[in-house]
Design an enzyme around this catalytic site. Structure first.
Site, PDB file in Angstrom:
ATOM      1  N   PRO A  25      10.079  27.754  30.249  1.00 21.68           N
ATOM      2  CA  PRO A  25      10.352  26.307  30.228  1.00 21.68           C
ATOM      3  C   PRO A  25      11.744  25.984  29.703  1.00 21.68           C
ATOM      4  O   PRO A  25      12.449  25.135  30.265  1.00 21.68           O
ATOM      5  CB  PRO A  25       9.259  25.751  29.309  1.00 21.68           C
ATOM      6  CG  PRO A  25       8.187  26.791  29.303  1.00 21.68           C
ATOM      7  CD  PRO A  25       8.897  28.096  29.434  1.00 21.68           C
ATOM      8  N   TYR A  26      12.142  26.652  28.645  1.00 21.06           N
ATOM      9  CA  TYR A  26      13.460  26.427  28.043  1.00 21.06           C
ATOM     10  C   TYR A  26      14.567  26.908  28.973  1.00 21.06           C
ATOM     11  O   TYR A  26      15.539  26.185  29.229  1.00 21.06           O
ATOM     12  CB  TYR A  26      13.523  27.155  26.705  1.00 21.06           C
ATOM     13  CG  TYR A  26      14.850  27.066  26.003  1.00 21.06           C
ATOM     14  CD1 TYR A  26      15.340  25.852  25.531  1.00 21.06           C
ATOM     15  CD2 TYR A  26      15.616  28.215  25.787  1.00 21.06           C
ATOM     16  CE1 TYR A  26      16.563  25.776  24.871  1.00 21.06           C
ATOM     17  CE2 TYR A  26      16.830  28.146  25.118  1.00 21.06           C
ATOM     18  CZ  TYR A  26      17.298  26.928  24.673  1.00 21.06           C
ATOM     19  OH  TYR A  26      18.493  26.862  24.019  1.00 21.06           O
ATOM     20  N   ALA A  27      14.419  28.118  29.501  1.00 18.67           N
ATOM     21  CA  ALA A  27      15.441  28.668  30.383  1.00 18.67           C
ATOM     22  C   ALA A  27      15.606  27.824  31.638  1.00 18.67           C
ATOM     23  O   ALA A  27      16.723  27.642  32.137  1.00 18.67           O
ATOM     24  CB  ALA A  27      15.104  30.116  30.745  1.00 18.67           C
TER      25      ALA A  27
END
Length: 246
Positions: free
Chosen positions: A154-156
């Site tokens: 999700p962050y990437a």
């Protein structure tokens, strides 16, 4: 506040702590007048401003949600009023929520997208309109866009958007003499990164790099300072200060 007309001014979002704080301190040491942006921790931002001004530098604190275009317009206004203009914008503000894809709470995804994606667009819009010729816009991504470690999807994914936005904005600003780049750190020893990690995990992450250590906020600030100052021929790029992990 009296500011020399020759002084270059920077606005650093997320500047009150972690990598952002090191960026603020490095730019101030390099002679920039700095707008120290914060979202919630006024005490830390004010303390950093006091530290810089006591040492003879110039700084002000500005507050706001990076995803709120009105609040960020006001922040840019404040920096322009105090220092006469904006030459460098460094957008370090972001949040990181780790989860496997199957277990991801989509509300967390939306929250992260609001800050990391919408916030970056808001800052990019303001910066593209306001940064003076000879200036620089520096966004923040992550080496996780290349490392593909589990729980970072999700962050990437949110930071992959930042990289694409950055490379396209550099081309949209053709003829403006403004560079636009992204900095994508690897594992860096900030309080946020270290929180909740045992020593075994920290040692494993430190061992990923051939240099066999975690990065420091100062390592990242050095890269930012290069892009903010002498690196006029680096444009439309994502730089990976990660000790050689990827």
């Amino acid at each position: 506040m009296t500011t020399s007309t020759n002084t270059r001014a920077a606005l650093v979002t997320g500047g009150s702590g972690g990598i952002g704080q090191s960026v603020v301190e490095r730019l101030a040491a390099d002679g920039f007048a700095v707008g120290v942006h914060y979202s919630g921790n006024k005490t830390k931002a004010d303390a950093l401003v006091d530290k810089i001004t006591t040492a003879g530098g110039q700084a002000i604190a500005v507050r706001g949600d990076v995803a709120d275009e009105k609040a960020m317009a006001d922040a840019f206004d404040a920096v322009e009023k105090a220092f006469g203009g904006v030459d460098v914008v460094v957008n370090t503000a972001g949040i990181m929520i780790l989860s496997t894809i199957t277990e991801l709470d989509l509300a967390d995804l939306d929250r992260m997208h609001r800050t990391n994606i919408r916030g970056t667009f808001v800052i990019a819009q303001q910066a593209a309109k306001r940064v003076r010729a000879g200036g620089a816009i520096i966004n923040f991504s992550t080496s996780q866009t290349r490392l593909q470690h589990p729980t970072y999807a999700p962050y990437a994914a949110s930071k992959a958007v930042v990289e694409s936005l950055t490379l396209i904005l550099a081309r949209e600003l053709r003829g403006k003499d403004i560079t636009v780049n992204a900095v994508a750190p690897g594992p860096t020893a900030t309080a946020l990164f270290l929180d909740g990690k045992g020593q075994t995990t920290i040692d494993r992450l430190a061992g990923l790099a051939p240099l066999e250590r975690l990065g420091t906020p100062d390592d990242i600030a050095e890269t930012v300072a290069h892009l903010a100052g002498p690196a006029r021929w680096i444009n439309g790029q994502t730089i990976f200060p990660n000790g050689g992990i990827a």
